[in-house]
Enzyme design. Sequence first.
Site, short mmCIF file in Angstrom:
data_model
loop_
_atom_site.label_atom_id
_atom_site.label_comp_id
_atom_site.label_asym_id
_atom_site.label_seq_id
_atom_site.Cartn_x
_atom_site.Cartn_y
_atom_site.Cartn_z
CB THR A 155 -7.90 -10.01 14.59
OG1 THR A 155 -8.35 -10.78 14.96
CG2 THR A 155 -8.84 -8.68 13.90
N GLY A 196 0.86 -1.04 0.54
CA GLY A 196 -0.34 -0.25 -0.22
C GLY A 196 0.34 1.49 -0.02
CB CYS A 242 26.15 -0.18 3.22
SG CYS A 242 27.59 -0.85 5.05
#
Length: 383
Positions: A238, A201, A326
């Site tokens: 859930t 998203g 890095c």
Amino acid sequence: MIYFDYAATTPVDNRVLNAMIPYFRESYGNPSSIHRYGQKAETAVDDAREKVASVLHCSPEEILFTSCGSESDNLALRGAALAKRKTSGEKRILTAGNEHHAVGKTAIQLEKEFGFLLEWLDLDEYGAVTPASLAKAVCSDAVLTSVMYANNEIGTINPIKELAEIAHSNSIIFHTDAVQAAAYLDVDVVTLGVDLMSLGGHKFYGPKGVGVLYVRKGTKLIPHLTGGGQEFGLRAGTQNVPYIVGFAEALRLTAEERESRTAHVRTLRDQIVGCVLEEIPDSKLTGHPEKRLPNHASFVFKDVDGNLLLQMLDSAGFACSSGSACKTGNPEPSEVITSLGYSRDWALGSLRITLGVDSTSEHVDEFLKVMPGLVEKARKLNH
Ligand SMILES: *Cc1c(COP(=O)(O)O)cnc(C)c1O
């Protein structure tokens, strides 16, 4: 401060935020509960699933909500590889060395810990997997192939439709990581012909911490989160109702506004690429010059410390990114950049600029004004 790092994440669209808010305090039920609170939450999740399915051109039962793009990649690879091996005995996984770590490290784990065999697909000079490369690698014991739709570091778009066709004509499951691509490219699974597709998203103005895995009907998965029967028994836990609602609205808006968003960023992106290559000596565009995400410009500069350049840009007021994994200490060039064939003196000097809906031509002008001087300064400090 000017934000040029939309490939790392995007701000939540106000319309998305407004769609989410009621599900935090007003309609906070558990979608699995029988009572009306639960029913309301369940309806919200069902509606979101239908919205996502209509953009992807599939049925709602083929959409699984997950906690992020990385989880979708993990579930796709581990879930499908383990399920198919159980019935077919096949154990070879085909993927590329420039995939996002959510795919690459999962594939390596399947090899190290689960007894699969890994086959790395050849990449061309732009970091793309070509149909010829996949055709060369297919073999009778291949279970799954995973090739990203568009590369997050270098923007290159892969020919997913052609690759999926090759996989299917050899009875191999095809997964694509479309997490970066979904902000600008068509994610119609019928056109693409994929079996599994990951979305996240926060790369298209939705919230962080929510993703989707498209699972074509008939594609078997071993669930990696076991527990309740949520998400068709394939992903327990859930459901995160407000985030799922936000994901669906963000994807709907992205599909609806795709053309105007693309035109907006493409013009600015082309200006950056043209100007940087012209005005900065020893600079090269990484990734494909045309078949790349429209908001994505990525470069290497010879004899420049990419992390130093990023710090200098930050001080000058620009938030950009490099390919380097890095952050401090002894930097190693990114595997994605080195896989393009660049030597260390080039590969350490990578820079990624990614644009978005709030980018303006003033931002770009400001950036292009300071860039040549900053690269020159970084080069001097490198010696
Ligand atoms: C951002 C990204 C991911 C990871 O997504 P998250 O939602 O941050 O876990 C995976 N693949 C690609 C190509 C990405 O750009």
